[in-house]
Every structure is written in structure tokens, then in C-alpha cells.
Design a protein around this motif. Sequence first.
Motif, short mmCIF file in Angstrom:
data_model
loop_
_atom_site.label_atom_id
_atom_site.label_comp_id
_atom_site.label_asym_id
_atom_site.label_seq_id
_atom_site.Cartn_x
_atom_site.Cartn_y
_atom_site.Cartn_z
N ILE A 173 0.85 -1.19 0.00
CA ILE A 173 0.00 0.00 0.00
C ILE A 173 0.89 1.24 0.00
O ILE A 173 1.92 1.28 0.68
CB ILE A 173 -0.91 0.00 1.25
N SER A 174 0.49 2.23 -0.75
CA SER A 174 1.23 3.49 -0.76
C SER A 174 1.14 4.16 0.62
O SER A 174 0.03 4.32 1.16
CB SER A 174 0.64 4.40 -1.85
N PRO A 175 2.27 4.53 1.22
CA PRO A 175 2.24 5.21 2.53
C PRO A 175 1.34 6.45 2.51
O PRO A 175 0.64 6.74 3.48
CB PRO A 175 3.70 5.59 2.76
N LEU A 176 1.35 7.15 1.39
CA LEU A 176 0.50 8.33 1.25
C LEU A 176 -0.98 7.96 1.34
O LEU A 176 -1.77 8.61 2.05
CB LEU A 176 0.80 8.96 -0.11
N HIS A 177 -1.36 6.89 0.65
CA HIS A 177 -2.75 6.44 0.71
C HIS A 177 -3.10 5.96 2.12
O HIS A 177 -4.22 6.16 2.59
CB HIS A 177 -3.00 5.31 -0.30
N MET A 178 -2.15 5.32 2.78
CA MET A 178 -2.42 4.84 4.13
C MET A 178 -2.65 6.02 5.08
O MET A 178 -3.59 6.00 5.89
CB MET A 178 -1.25 3.97 4.63
N ALA A 179 -1.83 7.05 4.98
CA ALA A 179 -2.02 8.22 5.85
C ALA A 179 -3.41 8.81 5.62
O ALA A 179 -4.14 9.14 6.56
CB ALA A 179 -0.93 9.25 5.57
N ARG A 180 -3.80 8.92 4.35
CA ARG A 180 -5.12 9.50 4.04
C ARG A 180 -6.25 8.59 4.50
O ARG A 180 -7.32 9.07 4.87
CB ARG A 180 -5.20 9.75 2.53
#
Length: 281
Positions: A173-180
Motif C-alpha cells: 500500500i502506498s504510505p501516502l494512501h495509508m495516511a489518508r
Amino acid sequence: MLTVILIWLSLSSSGERAGTPLSAGRSTSQSLFAQAAAETLRRNFQSRDISFLLLDARTGEFLASRWDHPATPIPLGSLVKPFTALAYGEQHDFKYPTHNCRGTATGCWLPRGHGDVDLTSAIAYSCNSYFRMITASLTVANGSPTLARFGLELPDAEAASLTLAGLGNHWRISPLHMARAYLELIRRREQPGVREVLEGMAESARRGSGAEVDRALPFPNALVKTGTAPCTHSPHASGDGFAVALTPADQPQILLMVRVHGVPGAQAAKTAGNMLRRIED
Ligand SMILES: [Zn+2]
């Protein structure tokens, strides 16, 4: 100083609705906070072993970051657990079982086990045994509508239930997507299942796997989820620790996601706590 920062953020976003796109209406005061936070983190956390993303929890705007390729999907371990739990909930009318974790015997990372756990304590202590149980009947096909709603990449269609439990390195999973996705969790806080998950994250910060965050803060008041996953960058280590921390717990203003090279998630939480304290100072 956090109070000042929070007032800044309140002022800067008044009149904007949560979910405003990144670039819209970025105010001068918010830029000042972002610059100060970025400078503080850069100065005090220079180790290349630390990657971080700092976001405005209400707008999703980047305030500061140091993370090579944050859009590239990588294994994020137990950070998936809140979303897996909600996917399970969709299938079971949001009725969550209790479970007796017997440690090694039932496949948990804690050898002696967590004893009787419900969803909230399974999130707080990141109990693998609980998540092995609830994902036993979960498939990518029946879980994907929930996971997609939170903007997460899906695992391969034939992924094992262990993958959905956050174990192994197959679900990237993209870390950016996870943060969002964690920000989306906050926006959906009144929805079934989400309340128990967020209680688990508060419990994690108080005495669970994220306890080092509250311990570092002068006014402990955070939501935390930790994770440990196989390392994907160089130089290679056996694993990387992750922590997502949101503060203040009742109405998060900032989200900090960290990756610390070569340590477990509970230790990454300590770094996250120290970073938040520095920002507050
Ligand atoms: Zn357990």
C-alpha cells in the motif's frame, strides 16, 4: 506552542470544509506552521533511518515530509488492521466477536498471549491472533468495497487471509494512501465499527503498542496504530517499524506517520512521540 499551532490551523482553515484539496487556499499562517514543523523535524531528526509524513488532519494537506517515493506501495504490516476490521464488520453486521489469544499457540506475536480480546483491545495491542480469526472467512473479493472506500490498494485477488490480517509482505500500500485512509477513518468516526477502532487507537496510545507516543507527550492525548513489516529499502534490515499518530485524540489536527528502519512498530511509536513533542515545544 502546540496551542498556538492549533489556533493557527483553526484560523487558517475556518470556512474551508474538511477534505479540501491539498493546494486549495493554503494560507500564510498554515505555511508558517508547515515551515516551522518541517525545520524542527529536519533539525532534530536527521537520521536517514527515519521517514515521516506530517499532514493537516482536517484538510489532508502536507505540512512536512521526508519519505522517498511515498506513493510507491510497500508492506505496511498491522497498519491495515483498522480497515480489515471494518471490512469484516461489513460482512457481519458490525458485530465483533471476542477471542482468546493464547500467544504462540494461536499465532500471536506475543508469546504468552493477550488473553480475552475484543476488537478494541485487538487494535490497541495489535493482536495477530484476533486478526487471524476474523480474517479466516474474509476474502479480497468481499473485503474490497470497504478497502477501496478508504482509498487503499487491494492485495492480489487470491491473497491469503493472513495477508488481510497484515502479516507478510504480499499486501503493498502506498504510505501516502495509508495516511489518508486514517484521515478518512476520522471523518467516519460516527459510523459502525469505526468507534471501536478509534477507541482501540486511544487505548494503544495509553497502554498498548503505541504507549511510547503518550509517554513522550506533556499532555498525553493521541490516537496511535503501530505496525511492523519486512524492510523494502536499503541498506536492508530485517524489518521496519511504522506508527501513525493523530493528535489531539478527540478532534485530530495533525497526523504524523513515521517509518523507522530496523526496529519494531512499538519503537517507531517512540520516535513519533518524540517528534510530536518537538513540534509542541
Ligand atoms: Zn494476541
